[in-house]
Design an enzyme around this catalytic site. Structure first.
Site, PDB file in Angstrom:
ATOM      1  N   ARG A   6      36.310  33.440  51.689  1.00 33.83           N
ATOM      2  CA  ARG A   6      36.797  34.680  51.160  1.00 33.83           C
ATOM      3  C   ARG A   6      36.110  35.155  52.699  1.00 33.83           C
ATOM      4  NH1 ARG A   6      35.891  36.149  45.673  1.00 33.83           N
ATOM      5  NH2 ARG A   6      36.720  38.556  46.119  1.00 33.83           N
ATOM      6  N   ARG A  62      47.261  36.153  65.439  1.00 31.44           N
ATOM      7  CA  ARG A  62      48.585  35.617  65.893  1.00 31.44           C
ATOM      8  C   ARG A  62      47.072  35.840  67.709  1.00 31.44           C
ATOM      9  NH1 ARG A  62      50.183  32.450  62.791  1.00 31.44           N
ATOM     10  NH2 ARG A  62      51.199  32.969  61.370  1.00 31.44           N
ATOM     11  N   CYS A  74      50.671  38.017  53.940  1.00 28.71           N
ATOM     12  CA  CYS A  74      50.444  39.424  54.137  1.00 28.71           C
ATOM     13  C   CYS A  74      50.928  39.907  52.106  1.00 28.71           C
ATOM     14  CB  CYS A  74      51.063  40.761  54.954  1.00 28.71           C
ATOM     15  SG  CYS A  74      49.717  40.391  56.399  1.00 28.71           S
ATOM     16  N   GLU A  77      47.133  44.008  47.769  1.00 30.30           N
ATOM     17  CA  GLU A  77      46.681  44.471  46.126  1.00 30.30           C
ATOM     18  C   GLU A  77      46.619  45.339  45.310  1.00 30.30           C
ATOM     19  OE1 GLU A  77      42.984  43.218  46.143  1.00 30.30           O
ATOM     20  OE2 GLU A  77      43.715  41.902  47.298  1.00 30.30           O
ATOM     21  N   ARG A  89      40.590  42.146  52.630  1.00 29.79           N
ATOM     22  CA  ARG A  89      40.859  40.994  52.170  1.00 29.79           C
ATOM     23  C   ARG A  89      41.342  39.562  52.896  1.00 29.79           C
ATOM     24  NH1 ARG A  89      40.567  44.421  48.072  1.00 29.79           N
ATOM     25  NH2 ARG A  89      38.604  45.339  46.859  1.00 29.79           N
ATOM     26  N   TYR A 107      31.738  39.489  54.502  1.00 27.11           N
ATOM     27  CA  TYR A 107      32.162  41.259  53.830  1.00 27.11           C
ATOM     28  C   TYR A 107      31.029  42.002  55.157  1.00 27.11           C
ATOM     29  CZ  TYR A 107      33.713  38.633  49.587  1.00 27.11           C
ATOM     30  OH  TYR A 107      34.401  38.012  48.882  1.00 27.11           O
ATOM     31  N   ARG A 115      30.972  41.818  46.813  1.00 27.57           N
ATOM     32  CA  ARG A 115      30.463  40.359  46.394  1.00 27.57           C
ATOM     33  C   ARG A 115      28.848  40.728  47.382  1.00 27.57           C
ATOM     34  NH1 ARG A 115      33.078  36.233  43.211  1.00 27.57           N
ATOM     35  NH2 ARG A 115      30.743  36.301  43.347  1.00 27.57           N
TER      36      ARG A 115
END
Length: 121
Positions: A6, A62, A74, A77, A89, A107, A115
């Site tokens: 992530r 790409r 894509c 959220e 994200r 992050y 997180r």
């Protein structure tokens, strides 16, 4: 074993000139920190908060040499009130022998608040 890796980053403005380079920076850092190659990645999911509409952030992958054939999707959220705005994200689905607790999640910028428990020194 397929593991999820992530990451997230925030941008200041809803413009392609910010969204794509920020996403590329995030993706490159995830790739570097986890030592992954395109051949080991099954797919990559990228989500954006609802106010980011100026570009497809998947375009960033790409631009990285060797990653042209990795499937990228894509999505938006869930617009939860009070959630972190202008956030991108990413979730890599990679075949790796790294155990789950040793995966390096990334992050950056304002997304470090999402997180903090996953950030390692």
């Amino acid at each position: 074993m397929i593991r999820g890796i992530r990451g997230a980053i925030t941008v200041k403005e809803n413009i392609e000139e910010e969204i794509v380079p920020a996403t590329e920076r995030l993706m490159r850092e995830i790739i570097k920190q986890n030592g992954i190659s395109p051949e080991t990645v099954a797919s990559v999911f990228v989500s954006v908060t609802e106010e980011l509409t100026a570009a497809f952030p998947a375009k960033a992958l790409r631009q990285i040499e060797g990653w042209a054939y990795v499937p990228v999707m894509c999505m938006q959220e869930v617009p939860v009130p009070g959630s972190l705005p202008k956030c991108i994200r990413v979730m890599f689905h990679a075949d790796t022998e790294i155990c789950q607790e040793d995966i390096k999640h990334v992050y950056l910028e304002g997304a470090t608040v999402l997180r903090p428990d996953l950030l390692k020194a």
